[in-house]
Enzyme design. Structure first.
Site, PDB file in Angstrom:
ATOM      1  N   SER A  97       2.944  -3.500  -7.348  1.00 35.23           N
ATOM      2  CA  SER A  97       2.677  -2.089  -7.090  1.00 35.23           C
ATOM      3  C   SER A  97       3.119  -1.776  -5.667  1.00 35.23           C
ATOM      4  O   SER A  97       2.904  -2.580  -4.758  1.00 35.23           O
ATOM      5  CB  SER A  97       1.191  -1.784  -7.251  1.00 35.23           C
ATOM      6  OG  SER A  97       0.911  -0.423  -7.013  1.00 35.23           O
ATOM      7  N   HIS A 101       5.743   5.387   2.307  1.00 35.98           N
ATOM      8  CA  HIS A 101       5.576   6.656   3.013  1.00 35.98           C
ATOM      9  C   HIS A 101       6.570   6.707   4.174  1.00 35.98           C
ATOM     10  O   HIS A 101       6.339   6.093   5.220  1.00 35.98           O
ATOM     11  CB  HIS A 101       4.153   6.791   3.559  1.00 35.98           C
ATOM     12  CG  HIS A 101       3.095   6.915   2.513  1.00 35.98           C
ATOM     13  ND1 HIS A 101       2.956   8.034   1.725  1.00 35.98           N
ATOM     14  CD2 HIS A 101       2.112   6.052   2.141  1.00 35.98           C
ATOM     15  CE1 HIS A 101       1.934   7.876   0.898  1.00 35.98           C
ATOM     16  NE2 HIS A 101       1.411   6.681   1.128  1.00 35.98           N
ATOM     17  N   HIS A 111       6.522   5.813  -5.372  1.00 34.23           N
ATOM     18  CA  HIS A 111       5.539   4.889  -5.940  1.00 34.23           C
ATOM     19  C   HIS A 111       6.181   4.182  -7.129  1.00 34.23           C
ATOM     20  O   HIS A 111       6.934   4.791  -7.897  1.00 34.23           O
ATOM     21  CB  HIS A 111       4.295   5.652  -6.404  1.00 34.23           C
ATOM     22  CG  HIS A 111       3.452   4.889  -7.381  1.00 34.23           C
ATOM     23  ND1 HIS A 111       3.416   5.188  -8.733  1.00 34.23           N
ATOM     24  CD2 HIS A 111       2.608   3.838  -7.211  1.00 34.23           C
ATOM     25  CE1 HIS A 111       2.587   4.364  -9.345  1.00 34.23           C
ATOM     26  NE2 HIS A 111       2.092   3.533  -8.446  1.00 34.23           N
ATOM     27  N   ASN A 113       5.167   0.874 -10.061  1.00 32.77           N
ATOM     28  CA  ASN A 113       4.208  -0.117 -10.534  1.00 32.77           C
ATOM     29  C   ASN A 113       4.701  -0.678 -11.852  1.00 32.77           C
ATOM     30  O   ASN A 113       5.117   0.074 -12.729  1.00 32.77           O
ATOM     31  CB  ASN A 113       2.825   0.518 -10.708  1.00 32.77           C
ATOM     32  CG  ASN A 113       1.820  -0.443 -11.338  1.00 32.77           C
ATOM     33  OD1 ASN A 113       1.698  -0.496 -12.553  1.00 32.77           O
ATOM     34  ND2 ASN A 113       1.116  -1.179 -10.513  1.00 32.77           N
ATOM     35  N   VAL A 114       4.706  -1.992 -11.968  1.00 33.17           N
ATOM     36  CA  VAL A 114       4.923  -2.645 -13.260  1.00 33.17           C
ATOM     37  C   VAL A 114       3.838  -3.696 -13.416  1.00 33.17           C
ATOM     38  O   VAL A 114       3.569  -4.465 -12.493  1.00 33.17           O
ATOM     39  CB  VAL A 114       6.330  -3.274 -13.382  1.00 33.17           C
ATOM     40  CG1 VAL A 114       7.378  -2.203 -13.633  1.00 33.17           C
ATOM     41  CG2 VAL A 114       6.702  -4.091 -12.158  1.00 33.17           C
ATOM     42  N   ARG A 115       3.206  -3.730 -14.575  1.00 29.51           N
ATOM     43  CA  ARG A 115       2.034  -4.578 -14.747  1.00 29.51           C
ATOM     44  C   ARG A 115       1.961  -5.120 -16.166  1.00 29.51           C
ATOM     45  O   ARG A 115       2.565  -4.570 -17.091  1.00 29.51           O
ATOM     46  CB  ARG A 115       0.764  -3.790 -14.426  1.00 29.51           C
ATOM     47  CG  ARG A 115       0.620  -2.524 -15.256  1.00 29.51           C
ATOM     48  CD  ARG A 115      -0.531  -1.650 -14.770  1.00 29.51           C
ATOM     49  NE  ARG A 115      -0.677  -0.444 -15.579  1.00 29.51           N
ATOM     50  CZ  ARG A 115      -0.027   0.693 -15.359  1.00 29.51           C
ATOM     51  NH1 ARG A 115       0.805   0.783 -14.335  1.00 29.51           N
ATOM     52  NH2 ARG A 115      -0.201   1.733 -16.143  1.00 29.51           N
ATOM     53  N   HIS A 150      15.915  11.258 -11.613  1.00 34.29           N
ATOM     54  CA  HIS A 150      15.668  11.307 -13.061  1.00 34.29           C
ATOM     55  C   HIS A 150      16.831  10.723 -13.859  1.00 34.29           C
ATOM     56  O   HIS A 150      16.605  10.157 -14.941  1.00 34.29           O
ATOM     57  CB  HIS A 150      15.350  12.738 -13.489  1.00 34.29           C
ATOM     58  CG  HIS A 150      13.927  13.108 -13.221  1.00 34.29           C
ATOM     59  ND1 HIS A 150      12.911  12.825 -14.108  1.00 34.29           N
ATOM     60  CD2 HIS A 150      13.339  13.703 -12.158  1.00 34.29           C
ATOM     61  CE1 HIS A 150      11.755  13.243 -13.611  1.00 34.29           C
ATOM     62  NE2 HIS A 150      11.993  13.784 -12.424  1.00 34.29           N
ATOM     63  N   HIS A 180      -7.845  19.310 -10.349  1.00 34.04           N
ATOM     64  CA  HIS A 180      -8.689  20.119  -9.467  1.00 34.04           C
ATOM     65  C   HIS A 180      -7.856  21.029  -8.566  1.00 34.04           C
ATOM     66  O   HIS A 180      -8.400  21.939  -7.934  1.00 34.04           O
ATOM     67  CB  HIS A 180      -9.604  19.213  -8.623  1.00 34.04           C
ATOM     68  CG  HIS A 180      -8.874  18.332  -7.656  1.00 34.04           C
ATOM     69  ND1 HIS A 180      -8.258  17.176  -8.043  1.00 34.04           N
ATOM     70  CD2 HIS A 180      -8.662  18.442  -6.315  1.00 34.04           C
ATOM     71  CE1 HIS A 180      -7.709  16.600  -6.988  1.00 34.04           C
ATOM     72  NE2 HIS A 180      -7.930  17.346  -5.924  1.00 34.04           N
ATOM     73  N   GLY A 263     -13.712  -5.610  -8.878  1.00 33.26           N
ATOM     74  CA  GLY A 263     -14.024  -6.418  -7.708  1.00 33.26           C
ATOM     75  C   GLY A 263     -12.795  -6.856  -6.964  1.00 33.26           C
ATOM     76  O   GLY A 263     -12.790  -7.895  -6.302  1.00 33.26           O
TER      77      GLY A 263
END
Length: 306
Positions: A97, A101, A111, A113-115, A150, A180, A263
């Site tokens: 991940s 900035h 950003h 992320n590969v998981r 893209h 929000h 955790g």
């Protein structure tokens, strides 16, 4: 999914570590500074990782690229909200991940992320899936950057299941949304989760394609925009928009919630936060300004390849 065995996790781990190495090497070349590595492990043997951070560089004000491999005896709530059948199962999670900035407001935050998750690895029928993607958060809009980003995302999906770019692009738009605020976090990209069909080999290949296309998507933009001049007013706008980034990560992001609930290592989980950020009460850009153009023309879901 019959071609999967727990031994396949070794192949995923090898790929993820190599991906982290390649990304850090390229970004260090662009900035001229090196990432500092913090190798860590949990005392109870439940996980280890390599957190790499580049701070206060000429190009990258703060960037973090994290590899981790963690495990536990009971799936956290964030991972079972949509899969209650997995509650109580042992699990493993591994991934890379990153959040970059840049210092220059003309250069966007990125950003990626590969998981990979495995639940019930010791059972007769382990459940596994891949997830990840990449997205871009500009502070000033450049159409050519959005198209390039893209287009590269679409190329990452070529050769896989039909319509995957359109599907994962929409998923990204829907996910990286601040309800929000009723606004998008950025211009999107790709987002996928729970990927386990048609088989392990196909899914793993797709994850590798997504991970391997991050640098071709981001590096040219970072190089070009970091050379542009900027004003103090543009810097202030960047800090205000970074506030939206922080709000999303702390309030809505499932990965952050998973890490904290499991955790995980707090310093590594929160490496995605920018070093400087600002909030201003009822801040509104001037009509017709480049700042207003970002909100009106870029931070709206749209087909950049039309």
């Amino acid at each position: 999914m019959s071609d999967f065995s727990v031994s396949n996790t070794a192949d995923v781990l090898e790929y993820l570590k190599d991906l982290q190495d390649r990304i850090c090497a390229e970004l260090s070349l662009i900035d001229g500074a090196q990432f500092v590595e913090d190798a860590w492990s949990h005392e109870n043997g439940s996980g280890y990782g390599r957190t790499r951070v580049l701070a206060d560089g000429d190009v990258i004000e703060k960037g973090g690229v994290l590899f981790s491999h963690v495990q536990g005896n009971q799936m956290p709530a964030a991972a079972t909200a949509k899969r209650p059948d997995l509650a109580g199962k042992d699990w493993q999670a591994m991934g890379v991940s990153l959040v970059i900035h840049p210092r220059n407001p003309n250069a966007p935050t990125s950003h990626m992320n590969v998981r990979f998750f495995v639940a019930g690895a010791n059972s007769e029928k382990p459940v596994w899936w891949f997830g990840g993607g990449f997205d871009l958060t500009p502070y000033y809009g450049f159409r050519e950057d959005a198209v390039h980003w893209h287009q590269t995302a679409a190329e990452a999906c070529e050769g896989f299941s039909g319509g995957s770019y359109a599907k994962y692009k929409k998923w990204c738009d829907d996910y990286f949304h601040l309800p929000h605020r009723s606004e998008q976090r950025g211009i999107g990209g790709l987002f996928f989760d729970d990927l386990n069909e048609p088989d392990f080999a196909s899914c793993f290949s797709f994850q590798q394609s997504v991970g391997n296309h991050y640098l071709p998507a981001y590096a040219p933009i970072l190089r070009q925009r970091s050379q542009q001049a900027y004003t103090d007013a543009q810097r202030q706008w960047q800090l205000l928009r970074r506030g939206r980034y922080v709000e999303f990560n702390l309030v809505h992001d499932r990965g952050t919630l998973f890490g904290l609930q499991s955790g995980g290592r707090t310093e590594s989980i929160l490496m995605s936060l920018p070093p400087l950020v600002a909030w201003s009460y009822m801040a509104q850009p001037n009509a017709g300004s480049d700042e207003q153009k970002l909100l009106d023309e870029f931070l709206q879901p749209r087909d950049w390849l039309a």
